[in-house]
Design an enzyme around this catalytic site. Sequence first.
Site, mmCIF file in Angstrom:
data_model
loop_
_atom_site.group_PDB
_atom_site.id
_atom_site.type_symbol
_atom_site.label_atom_id
_atom_site.label_comp_id
_atom_site.label_asym_id
_atom_site.label_seq_id
_atom_site.Cartn_x
_atom_site.Cartn_y
_atom_site.Cartn_z
ATOM 1 N N THR A 101 0.925 -1.050 -0.094
ATOM 2 C CA THR A 101 0.071 0.089 0.005
ATOM 3 C C THR A 101 0.841 1.406 0.238
ATOM 4 O OG1 THR A 101 -0.189 -0.205 2.473
ATOM 5 C CG2 THR A 101 -1.984 -1.115 1.037
ATOM 6 N N VAL B 165 1.008 4.598 1.489
ATOM 7 C CA VAL B 165 1.530 5.346 2.590
ATOM 8 C C VAL B 165 2.405 4.406 3.305
ATOM 9 C CG1 VAL B 165 1.098 6.476 4.658
ATOM 10 C CG2 VAL B 165 -0.455 6.818 2.697
ATOM 11 N N CYS B 166 2.049 3.021 3.702
ATOM 12 C CA CYS B 166 3.247 2.248 4.310
ATOM 13 C C CYS B 166 4.162 1.908 3.619
ATOM 14 C CB CYS B 166 2.387 0.846 4.213
ATOM 15 S SG CYS B 166 0.793 0.994 5.142
ATOM 16 N N THR B 167 4.427 2.050 2.101
ATOM 17 C CA THR B 167 5.834 1.664 1.354
ATOM 18 C C THR B 167 6.592 3.133 1.851
ATOM 19 O OG1 THR B 167 4.405 0.690 -0.242
ATOM 20 C CG2 THR B 167 6.617 1.732 -0.923
ATOM 21 N N LEU C 158 7.970 2.520 5.575
ATOM 22 C CA LEU C 158 8.948 1.622 5.773
ATOM 23 C C LEU C 158 10.186 1.894 5.129
ATOM 24 C CD1 LEU C 158 8.229 -1.135 7.005
ATOM 25 C CD2 LEU C 158 6.322 -0.025 6.633
#
Length: 211
Positions: free
Chosen positions: A42, A44-46, A49
């Site tokens: 996804t 934003v998560c990318t 991280l």
Amino acid sequence: MTVRLGDIAPDFSADTTQGPIQFHKFIDGGWAVLFSHPKDYTPVCTTELGRVANLKPEFDKRGVKVIGLSVDKIDDHKGWIKDINETQRADVQFPMIADPDKKVATLYDMIHPNALDNLTVRSVFVIGPDKKIKLMLTYPASTGRNFDELLRVIDSLQLTAQYSVATPADWKQGQDCIISPAVSDDDAKKKFPKGFKAVKPYLRITPQPNV
Ligand code: BEZ
């Protein structure tokens, strides 16, 4: 059971991208950050991280181990890490917990059914060398976290664990601190050889003690 500040961080065993762990052994008397993201692959998560991966030297400098978590499977984590590395110019070198049965997410109350009913929200737990929870943050899926702020808070937590000071609003490493109200003026004179300024009897400012 709700996890609160000052509680011992619940222990668990889990599979991670770097092999199985026992969480208390992973902490190993140091500082740790356990953070969840809603879902692999996804956007934003990318970015989150990737940012954590690129800040790893800053976490290392502070003696902080970082570990991520979502309810995805190990193979998803491993495949997604390649995308993170490619798109965020990163090299993810911290472990990510695979929690498809939501064991850890439930233990840490990372699933908020009125926000995302079966995905973890963006939780952050900072855990001290005594295995106690020092800080908790919760962000919704729509808002990526500010990891510079997390480092700033860790600086404050590590400083205030060592000295009888608190840090004021927007404090950053190197700036003046506040003497804890529990310290008398007489004791403050001994504890803070750089001196202090009493703006009010309850508001005493001293230079950061360890710089
Ligand atoms: C994201 O990381 O972009 C995201 C994840 C879950 C729900 C919505 C957005």
